[in-house]
Scaffold this active site. Structure first.
Site, PDB file in Angstrom:
ATOM      1  N   ASP B 212     -52.917  17.237 112.787  1.00  0.00           N
ATOM      2  CA  ASP B 212     -52.317  16.253 112.329  1.00  0.00           C
ATOM      3  C   ASP B 212     -51.416  15.614 113.462  1.00  0.00           C
ATOM      4  OD1 ASP B 212     -51.236  15.388 109.325  1.00  0.00           O
ATOM      5  OD2 ASP B 212     -49.635  15.048 110.723  1.00  0.00           O
ATOM      6  N   TYR B 342     -44.493   7.166 111.527  1.00  0.00           N
ATOM      7  CA  TYR B 342     -45.632   6.467 111.257  1.00  0.00           C
ATOM      8  C   TYR B 342     -45.373   5.030 111.662  1.00  0.00           C
ATOM      9  CZ  TYR B 342     -47.942  10.247 108.382  1.00  0.00           C
ATOM     10  OH  TYR B 342     -48.340  11.510 107.904  1.00  0.00           O
ATOM     11  N   HIS B 400     -56.705  21.418 106.308  1.00  0.00           N
ATOM     12  CA  HIS B 400     -55.892  20.261 107.329  1.00  0.00           C
ATOM     13  C   HIS B 400     -54.659  20.899 107.803  1.00  0.00           C
ATOM     14  CE1 HIS B 400     -53.949  16.798 108.516  1.00  0.00           C
ATOM     15  NE2 HIS B 400     -52.882  17.258 107.863  1.00  0.00           N
TER      16      HIS B 400
END
Lengths: 429, 425
Positions: B212, B342, B400
């Site tokens: 990630d 982000y 993930h």
């Protein structure tokens, strides 16, 4: 309280059982497939209002954004000012009184209760008009157009400018019911509106909409529903589907294309979230008033700054006042409709994807279309774009003020545009 | 706005804890700041905070159920409601606190920001130092189970020469690290801070690992090639070639000439871009807007976090583990500051080779592909992206959250990946 904390449906059922005139239509228990039109009055229990205030007062805030504009989202100072106003000055009962001063009804169409305001003009030859709100709006955004549209002589117009006005709440929005089955996209709503007008006895009428309302209205036109003789839009929804095919030669076209590209690039997150994960975002919006308010304020840049100034500087623009802004958010809160409203984007995205995948162009429009471009709109559509979508455009005008929430922000100007746009259709009848 | 808040802000709580001399969220030795740049840290959340969380969960107002039978509208109400009931009644945060406090934790200020980290040294003499970076919506909680296998390999099916000293920092704005008050804390800057951290810990020969956000952070370290960094291992590699990225952006179709594995990867990516990327779009453009949800509503925060992994993290992760992580976000009120990462990257995807400038990396790169990941990076793409790919393996389980789901397997991959780098000197 968890586990006993009621869902919206439980609350509504409780009210109905208690026989209260409440959020629910009075005669919920009446037989299904009832075509009756029942009077409706808004009366929210005080406990719901107290609970709302308690939650706002108990808000836990994030740290402040790291920038001095809206580029990270709704600014902390704006939302704190809104929250302060919400708990200390805003009075929901005033909004309730405004709504209840108008004739309101509920009727079940296609299995869903549809709430609507219906104001008949005292002028005999008034033209029936069904006008549809959008997201994050409600009938609240349209209330100040009622008087100029239905009573033109008291508002700078002539008797021949009068409309009989029908303002429905979209399925899943406000006091309309929440669809519990799939398929309530804008096309189905368009069919429901045609049935509503039919049920009201209108055999020759016009329609109007911006935002989601523009989509519904346009689909009424493309479905060529019986009785519809023309419509007016203040947003060009086709840009979402065919924006890349529209002309970008003139300066105005390039500006609009740039604005649309910016929206797709930077302002599209809310749209994408509701179109793909409506349930996920709803947990916060049902549980936290400030989360709901932030999500609703973060729409387009123009309206955001206008709303922000209303709260932070006390300088509202037009009719986008602190009271009406908070009225609208409170309506979403009290009816618990954030999830069902968000879900309408999921439905519309699915319908749009299916339409694009079919490769078929949408049916041609056979009735006259009018369009007004407001300068603050997300993409202020030039005449060439509107003509590309509606080759037989019957009316086009570009006005000098107003934005995405045109009817809300500039109700007089907006009403004047509708009078002008529909004038030719009256003589035709 | 004190008049508005019935609940104390985090700063208020911290100040109160500090004033009371408690070992709270704050490092216990903050008052002695300056004497030692690396301060021991213990987690001790005031009971009032935990009570307040439970109160909010109990007072939750829920939406009506979704109108579909699957996860296509987001978090399904029924199972989520049960998990939230458990969170508000039976779940015990103190167990998570004990797990964290059983490990040596520290805070040190780097580049103006307090950085929290776990540091566990192996008892084996030649252990290789390894800095592991978590992602979103994760935290150091996702890495706890790899600590044993990595630091104590002989107790976990490995050999003494497989040992690592591990350093697991909380990213800026995450968990017990400080929240940046200015812009600019992107993966590049985090990478520089990590190099400084490793230097400050006295490590002059080390490796880095991450999935990630840990992948772009580790990759940025590899690009910067700070003194001492030998190589990196990543489990969410940035391998998507430009022509595939362009096809995805256009909504398909896949470019011609893809192999079977490449076509499968394209299909997964297409699904992700069409249906599951909204969370990133929101946090990339409007972190503050979603931040109000994450700060004020526990179920809003939980739903936002759960929606990753397609809405049912309990399918692959232990329920308590998942709630430990959500509770950490809640108690530190870091939903918003975490989301800002982000925004800092302007929406640059962490899996596009060009966006992550993989061609600028000359240090050794190792990749493990877990089958449940957002996409299974094909080896062909990985070789194009990373010119010094020293290790590539596709394993048969895990997704993930590889470190969280399959700690033993991830640990064995990390051992295998770095084995040759140990030998190189």
């Amino acid at each position: 309280m968890y586990g006993t904390a009621p869902t919206r449906r439980d609350v509504l059922a409780t009210f109905a059982a208690a026989g209260a005139v409440s959020l629910l239509p009075e005669q919920l228990a009446a037989a299904a497939s009832d075509r009756s039109i029942r009077p409706f009055t808004v009366k929210v229990p005080q406990a719901a209002i107290d609970d709302l205030r308690g939650r706002i007062a108990a808000t836990r805030w994030p740290t402040q954004e790291l920038v001095d504009d809206r580029s990270q989202g709704v600014q902390l100072a704006t939302l704190r000012a809104l929250a302060r106003y919400w708990t200390s000055e805003h009075d929901w009962r005033k909004c309730e009184a405004r709504l209840n001063a108008l004739p309101q009804f509920i009727t079940e169409i296609d299995g869903v209760d549809i709430h609507f305001i219906h104001v008949r003009s005292r002028h005999e030859n008034a033209l029936p008009l069904i006008m549809t709100h959008g997201w994050p709006g409600s009938v609240v955004e349209l209330l100040d157009t009622v008087a100029p549209l239905t009573d033109p002589t008291a508002h700078g117009g002539n008797p021949e400018d009068a409309f009989h006005l029908v303002l429905p709440s979209l399925p899943g929005y406000g006091f309309s019911g929440e669809p519990t089955e799939l398929g309530w996209d804008a096309g189905r709503t368009a069919r429901a509106w045609a049935e509503l007008m039919h049920r009201l006895g209108y055999t020759r009428y016009v329609a109007q909409g911006g935002d989601v309302g523009a989509l519904v209205t346009d689909l009424m036109g493309r479905q060529a529903v019986e009785g519809l003789v023309g419509y007016h839009l203040n947003l060009l929804p086709a840009v979402l589907a065919i924006g890349d095919q529209l002309p970008k030669k003139s300066e105005q076209e390039r500006t609009a294309a740039g604005a649309f590209a910016k929206f797709r690039d930077d302002g599209f997150g809310y749209f994408l979230e509701m179109a793909t994960r409506p349930q996920t975002i709803s947990y916060a919006m049902l549980d936290s008033p400030v989360a709901l308010a932030a999500w609703m304020l973060d729409h387009d840049t123009d309206s955001y700054y206008k709303i922000s100034r209303a709260f932070v500087d006390g300088k509202p623009v037009g009719n986008l006042t602190r009271d009406t802004i908070v009225d609208n958010i409170t309506l979403y809160w009290l009816t618990g409709t954030a999830a069902s409203a968000a879900r309408s984007y999921w439905e519309d995205a699915r319908a749009l994807a299916a339409a694009l995948a079919s490769g078929q162009p949408p049916p041609a429009v056979k009735v006259p279309v009018g369009f007004t471009t407001f300068p603050g709109e997300i993409w202020a559509s030039p005449r060439s774009w509107v003509e590309a979508v509606y080759p037989d455009l019957a009316y086009f005008n570009e006005v000098d003020k107003g934005g995405h929430f045109a009817a809300w922000e500039e109700p007089k100007l907006f009403s004047a545009e509708l009078r002008a746009a529909f004038r030719s259709l009256r003589s035709a009848g | 706005m004190p008049a508005m808040s019935l609940t104390p802000t985090r700063r208020g709580l911290l100040a109160a804890a500090a004033a009371a001399g408690a070992l709270g969220l704050l490092p216990g030795t903050l008052r002695a700041a300056g004497s030692d740049p690396i301060r021991p840290f213990t987690v001790n959340i005031p009971q009032a905070e935990i009570d307040e969380l439970r109160r909010r969960i109990a007072a939750t107002r829920l939406p009506d159920p979704e109108t579909v039978d699957d996860r296509s509208q987001g978090i399904k109400l029924a199972s989520f409601q049960e998990t939230m009931r458990y969170w508000g009644t039976e779940y015990d945060w103190r167990k998570a606190e004990h797990k964290l406090n059983a490990l040596p934790q520290f805070i040190t200020e780097i580049d103006g920001l307090d950085i929290h980290f776990i540091q566990v040294k192996s008892r084996h003499a030649n252990a290789l130092p390894l800095i592991i970076t978590h992602g979103w919506p994760g935290s150091v909680i996702e890495q706890l189970k790899v600590i044993g296998p990595l630091t104590d390999p002989t107790a976990h099916g490995g050999q003494a020469e497989d040992a690592f000293d591990v350093v697991i920092p909380s990213m800026p704005g995450y968990g017990f690290s400080g929240k940046p008050t200015g812009t600019g804390w992107n993966p590049e800057r985090i990478a520089r801070a990590w190099a400084e951290l490793m230097q400050r810990l006295g490590y002059n020969r080390y490796v880095a690992q991450g999935g990630d956000w840990g992948s772009p952070v580790s990759s940025a370290m590899a690009r910067q090639a700070p003194a001492g960094l030998l190589g990196i291992h990543i489990n969410l590699p940035a391998t998507i070639p430009p022509e595939v990225a362009a096809a995805l952006a256009a909504g398909g179709p896949a470019p011609a000439g893809l192999s079977e594995k490449e076509r499968a990867a394209f299909a997964s990516l297409e699904t992700f871009f069409k249906k599951y990327r909204a969370y990133g779009a929101i946090m990339g453009t409007r972190p503050q807007t979603i931040g109000y949800s994450l700060a004020d509503s526990p179920v809003g925060l939980a739903a936002w976090i759960f929606d990753y992994n397609n809405g049912e993290p309990e399918r692959v992760l232990d329920r308590d583990d998942v709630l430990d992580n959500v509770t950490l976000y809640w108690l530190t009120n870091t939903g918003t500051s975490a989301a800002r990462l982000y925004w800092e990257t302007s929406g640059q995807s962490v899996i596009l080779a060009a966006a992550q400038k993989t061609s600028d990396i000359s240090l050794p790169v190792a990749v493990t592909v877990f089958p449940g990941e957002v996409y299974r990076a094909p080896e062909t793409w990985a070789r194009r992206a990373y010119r010094n790919l020293i290790y590539f393996n596709e394993v048969d389980k895990g997704g993930h959250f590889a470190a969280w789901e399959q700690p033993e397997l991830l640990a064995s991959e990390v051992r295998a990946a770095f084995r040759q780098l140990r030998k190189s000197t």
